[in-house]
Design a protein around this motif. Structure first.
Motif, PDB file in Angstrom:
ATOM      1  N   GLU A   1       0.837  -1.203   0.000  1.00 42.49           N
ATOM      2  CA  GLU A   1       0.000   0.000   0.000  1.00 42.49           C
ATOM      3  C   GLU A   1       0.872   1.253   0.000  1.00 42.49           C
ATOM      4  O   GLU A   1       0.612   2.203  -0.760  1.00 42.49           O
ATOM      5  N   MET A   2       1.899   1.296   0.849  1.00 43.02           N
ATOM      6  CA  MET A   2       2.781   2.462   0.899  1.00 43.02           C
ATOM      7  C   MET A   2       3.494   2.667  -0.421  1.00 43.02           C
ATOM      8  O   MET A   2       3.568   3.794  -0.946  1.00 43.02           O
ATOM      9  N   MET A   3       4.037   1.592  -0.979  1.00 46.02           N
ATOM     10  CA  MET A   3       4.781   1.696  -2.225  1.00 46.02           C
ATOM     11  C   MET A   3       3.889   2.203  -3.351  1.00 46.02           C
ATOM     12  O   MET A   3       4.266   3.138  -4.087  1.00 46.02           O
ATOM     13  N   LEU A   4       2.713   1.620  -3.511  1.00 50.72           N
ATOM     14  CA  LEU A   4       1.826   2.004  -4.606  1.00 50.72           C
ATOM     15  C   LEU A   4       1.314   3.430  -4.440  1.00 50.72           C
ATOM     16  O   LEU A   4       1.107   4.138  -5.434  1.00 50.72           O
ATOM     17  N   ALA A   5       1.121   3.864  -3.195  1.00 52.68           N
ATOM     18  CA  ALA A   5       0.687   5.242  -2.965  1.00 52.68           C
ATOM     19  C   ALA A   5       1.735   6.237  -3.459  1.00 52.68           C
ATOM     20  O   ALA A   5       1.398   7.315  -3.958  1.00 52.68           O
ATOM     21  N   VAL A   6       3.003   5.879  -3.338  1.00 49.99           N
ATOM     22  CA  VAL A   6       4.085   6.758  -3.790  1.00 49.99           C
ATOM     23  C   VAL A   6       4.228   6.721  -5.302  1.00 49.99           C
ATOM     24  O   VAL A   6       4.247   7.762  -5.976  1.00 49.99           O
ATOM     25  N   ILE A   7       4.330   5.509  -5.868  1.00 48.34           N
ATOM     26  CA  ILE A   7       4.689   5.423  -7.283  1.00 48.34           C
ATOM     27  C   ILE A   7       3.499   5.621  -8.219  1.00 48.34           C
ATOM     28  O   ILE A   7       3.688   5.973  -9.391  1.00 48.34           O
ATOM     29  N   ARG A   8       2.278   5.434  -7.712  1.00 49.28           N
ATOM     30  CA  ARG A   8       1.104   5.596  -8.574  1.00 49.28           C
ATOM     31  C   ARG A   8       0.296   6.842  -8.253  1.00 49.28           C
ATOM     32  O   ARG A   8      -0.290   7.448  -9.156  1.00 49.28           O
ATOM     33  N   ASP A   9       0.252   7.206  -6.973  1.00 47.37           N
ATOM     34  CA  ASP A   9      -0.631   8.291  -6.554  1.00 47.37           C
ATOM     35  C   ASP A   9       0.108   9.561  -6.164  1.00 47.37           C
ATOM     36  O   ASP A   9      -0.523  10.557  -5.781  1.00 47.37           O
ATOM     37  N   GLY A  10       1.432   9.543  -6.240  1.00 40.36           N
ATOM     38  CA  GLY A  10       2.197  10.742  -5.944  1.00 40.36           C
ATOM     39  C   GLY A  10       2.222  11.147  -4.495  1.00 40.36           C
ATOM     40  O   GLY A  10       2.482  12.315  -4.172  1.00 40.36           O
ATOM     41  N   GLU A  11       1.953  10.186  -3.585  1.00 36.72           N
ATOM     42  CA  GLU A  11       1.998  10.494  -2.162  1.00 36.72           C
ATOM     43  C   GLU A  11       3.442  10.753  -1.715  1.00 36.72           C
ATOM     44  O   GLU A  11       4.393  10.289  -2.350  1.00 36.72           O
ATOM     45  N   PRO A  12       3.661  11.488  -0.619  1.00 34.48           N
ATOM     46  CA  PRO A  12       5.022  11.712  -0.114  1.00 34.48           C
ATOM     47  C   PRO A  12       5.735  10.374   0.144  1.00 34.48           C
ATOM     48  O   PRO A  12       5.117   9.405   0.603  1.00 34.48           O
ATOM     49  N   HIS A  13       7.025  10.357  -0.130  1.00 36.00           N
ATOM     50  CA  HIS A  13       7.774   9.104  -0.094  1.00 36.00           C
ATOM     51  C   HIS A  13       8.469   8.837   1.237  1.00 36.00           C
ATOM     52  O   HIS A  13       9.008   7.754   1.442  1.00 36.00           O
ATOM     53  N   HIS A  14       8.455   9.778   2.162  1.00 35.18           N
ATOM     54  CA  HIS A  14       9.317   9.694   3.342  1.00 35.18           C
ATOM     55  C   HIS A  14       9.020   8.454   4.191  1.00 35.18           C
ATOM     56  O   HIS A  14       9.940   7.736   4.594  1.00 35.18           O
ATOM     57  N   SER A  15       7.752   8.179   4.465  1.00 34.45           N
ATOM     58  CA  SER A  15       7.424   7.032   5.318  1.00 34.45           C
ATOM     59  C   SER A  15       7.809   5.723   4.641  1.00 34.45           C
ATOM     60  O   SER A  15       8.358   4.813   5.281  1.00 34.45           O
ATOM     61  N   TRP A  16       7.520   5.624   3.343  1.00 33.18           N
ATOM     62  CA  TRP A  16       7.861   4.381   2.631  1.00 33.18           C
ATOM     63  C   TRP A  16       9.364   4.131   2.660  1.00 33.18           C
ATOM     64  O   TRP A  16       9.812   3.023   2.967  1.00 33.18           O
ATOM     65  N   LEU A  17      10.155   5.157   2.366  1.00 31.29           N
ATOM     66  CA  LEU A  17      11.609   4.971   2.362  1.00 31.29           C
ATOM     67  C   LEU A  17      12.122   4.638   3.760  1.00 31.29           C
ATOM     68  O   LEU A  17      13.030   3.812   3.928  1.00 31.29           O
TER      69      LEU A  17
END
Length: 224
Positions: free
Chosen positions: A71-87
């Motif tokens: 969910e975190m990964m797809l939110a970043v790469i598909r939905d443009g969500e901030p990447h900080h938490s995923w990284l």
């Protein structure tokens, strides 16, 4: 059902462990294999894990659930969500495994299709499967994403589900490497990437297999 019903816990980029586990299980076309989510992040080879699962789906009945890390990964790469938490929680290792070159369009087409196929829950016979947990008073098709993918069992074990079925979940890492089996709920996240084991359970016989990140097999046992 002529085949086995097998669940596999959180893999987190541990391709070597997954390959060894599947070698021991030897899934057939008659088996149902349910993977509980969190295929990516933290471990060394998220891309390799997805390659293995795509191939596995060609030779057995594979059901893959969506974990909070997907969910975190797809939110970043598909939905443009901030990447900080995923990284912060393992995304760097995932990007490294894909040879990240600055473009978020890094998933091969087969991997895009794999992530598109992920479900929220699965029911079969007397069992249901989610990534994290469930609300005991709500039907499975009315559960919130927070309960299904984010709720930690450290906050309290849910009561038996209204369906009367046994829950099989991951997400809450048992850092001692042991399965949590309280009767109405079985948690099989046994902390593979952190020095524990990758666990699979045959729900019919209650036999389980465990393999370390390095591919070392633990002697087979059964749940209580």
């Amino acid at each position: 059902m002529s085949g086995r019903l097998i669940a596999i816990g959180d893999i987190h980029g541990c391709r070597v462990a997954l390959e060894k586990l599947l070698e021991e299980i030897a899934p057939t076309a008659d088996d149902i294999v349910v993977t509980l989510g969190d295929y990516v992040d933290r471990g060394p080879d998220s891309r390799g894990v997805i390659d293995v699962l795509v191939e596995l789906g060609r030779r057995t009945r594979l059901v893959c659930l969506l974990g909070n890390h997907e969910e975190m990964m797809l939110a970043v790469i598909r939905d443009g969500e901030p990447h900080h938490s995923w990284l912060r929680y393992g995304g760097v290792e995932t990007l490294d495994s894909y040879g990240f070159d600055g473009s978020l369009d890094f998933l091969p087409a087969e991997h895009e299709a794999f992530f598109d196929s992920l479900g929220d829950y699965f029911e079969h016979d007397g069992y249901f499967f989610t990534h994290a947990a469930y609300d005991p008073d709500e039907a499975l098709d009315h559960q919130t994403s927070d309960m299904l993918r984010w709720y930690s069992l450290t906050e309290g074990l849910p009561a038996p589900h209204r369906s009367g079925k046994t829950a099989v979940v991951g997400h809450t890492a048992n850092r001692d490497g042991e399965i949590l089996d309280v009767g109405h709920l079985i948690c099989i996240d046994t902390y593979c990437y952190g020095g524990g084991w990758l666990t699979a359970v045959d729900l019919g016989s209650r036999e389980y297999w465990q393999v370390s990140e390095e591919g070392i097999l633990r002697p087979n046992r059964t749940t209580s």
